[in-house]
Design an enzyme around this catalytic site. Structure first.
Site, short mmCIF file in Angstrom:
data_model
loop_
_atom_site.label_atom_id
_atom_site.label_comp_id
_atom_site.label_asym_id
_atom_site.label_seq_id
_atom_site.Cartn_x
_atom_site.Cartn_y
_atom_site.Cartn_z
CD GLU A 1 -3.62 0.34 0.30
OE1 GLU A 1 -2.53 1.38 0.05
OE2 GLU A 1 -4.53 0.38 0.59
CG ASP A 2 -0.53 4.17 -1.43
OD1 ASP A 2 -1.76 3.86 -1.22
OD2 ASP A 2 -0.75 5.26 -2.25
CG ASP B 1 -6.30 8.30 6.00
OD1 ASP B 1 -6.15 8.70 6.70
OD2 ASP B 1 -6.47 8.98 4.36
CG PHE C 1 -4.82 16.08 0.83
CD1 PHE C 1 -6.12 15.20 0.56
CD2 PHE C 1 -4.05 15.44 -0.89
CE1 PHE C 1 -6.37 14.26 -0.08
CE2 PHE C 1 -4.37 14.63 -1.24
CZ PHE C 1 -5.59 14.56 -1.48
NE ARG D 1 -2.95 8.65 -9.65
CZ ARG D 1 -3.65 7.70 -8.19
NH1 ARG D 1 -3.13 7.08 -7.95
NH2 ARG D 1 -5.07 8.05 -8.42
C1 PRP Z 1 -5.63 5.62 -1.30
C2 PRP Z 1 -4.94 4.39 -0.98
C3 PRP Z 1 -4.66 4.09 -0.16
C4 PRP Z 1 -6.78 3.82 0.35
C5 PRP Z 1 -6.06 3.79 2.20
O1 PRP Z 1 -6.57 5.13 -2.49
O2 PRP Z 1 -3.61 4.72 -2.00
O3 PRP Z 1 -5.45 2.88 -1.15
O4 PRP Z 1 -6.70 5.73 0.08
O5 PRP Z 1 -6.44 4.86 2.56
P1 PRP Z 1 -7.72 4.21 3.87
O6 PRP Z 1 -6.97 4.09 4.85
O7 PRP Z 1 -9.00 5.47 4.59
O8 PRP Z 1 -8.62 3.03 3.47
P2 PRP Z 1 -7.08 5.74 -3.53
O9 PRP Z 1 -8.93 4.66 -3.00
O10 PRP Z 1 -7.65 7.13 -3.08
O11 PRP Z 1 -7.34 5.13 -4.63
P3 PRP Z 1 -5.73 4.88 -5.59
O12 PRP Z 1 -5.14 4.37 -4.84
O13 PRP Z 1 -6.30 4.35 -7.12
O14 PRP Z 1 -5.72 6.53 -5.55
#
Ligand code: PRP
Length: 186
Positions: free
Chosen positions: A110-111, A114, A163, A176
């Site tokens: 995961e990046d 949150d 953010f 990105r």
């Molecule tokens: C973002 C990020 C994680 C997730 C984390 O994905 O890449 O997968 O949110 O947030 P959380 O812990 O509150 O669930 P996003 O849904 O924005 O999609 P993306 O990866 O395509 O940017």
């Protein structure tokens, strides 16, 4: 560290408040994470590194080059779904190779963690597919998630409650491609 002018050019003129983690800091930490993963998973056993798209794509591509032993790489695409603008709270896997998980040490990449919602929904789905082990590697962790079904085993950096963009993370699908992680101005 990029100059302010370079940063503004890469963000299309939208200023960022500050750079949280530079390209150099990220590269050094990703190398450490790769070494840890290679060390922590028993020698000779199958490793599958699963990147959750889209946010993890840059982190994943750097990380796998730092895991210096044979591995498989694949991706997951997940989507929340429900009716209208209301999420049902469920996650549907839009792409996941069913046969690839069973019996393997799966490293879910995961990046950012949150709220923890994404992982809380995905982990049970993946566990049902019979991995030998299932662990999470996150570049960034905000440490605000409560009642998580599984803690991340490997974390790159603790992230402030702001953010953040860059190195795979977006704001309305932009930024990105920034080589660093920064905070966007409100
Ligand atoms: C973002 C990020 C994680 C997730 C984390 O994905 O890449 O997968 O949110 O947030 P959380 O812990 O509150 O669930 P996003 O849904 O924005 O999609 P993306 O990866 O395509 O940017």
């Amino acid at each position: 560290m990029p100059t302010t002018a370079e940063t503004l050019a890469r963000t299309g003129g939208q200023p960022i408040s500050r750079i949280l983690f530079s390209e150099e800091q990220i590269a050094a930490r990703v190398a450490e994470l790769g070494e840890q993963i290679a060390r922590d998973i028993p020698e000779g056993e199958d490793i599958l590194v699963l990147g959750l798209l889209k946010g993890s794509f840059i982190f994943l591509s750097d990380l796998v080059r730092q895991i210096k032993r044979p591995i498989e790489v694949d991706f997951l695409i997940a989507s929340s779904y429900g009716t209208g603008t209301e999420s049902s709270g469920e996650v549907k896997l839009l792409y996941a190779r069913q046969a690839s998980i069973e019996g393997k040490h799966v490293v879910l990449v995961e990046d950012i963690v949150d709220s923890g919602t994404t992982l809380n929904r995905l982990i049970p789905i993946l566990q049902q597919r019979g991995p030998r082990s299932l662990e999470i590697c996150a570049l960034l962790h905000k440490h605000i998630a409560q009642n998580v079904v599984k803690e991340a085993r490997w974390v790159g950096f603790d992230c402030p409650q702001e953010f953040v963009i860059g190195y795979g993370l977006d704001h309305s699908e932009k930024y990105r491609n920034l080589p660093f992680v920064g905070v966007i101005q409100p």
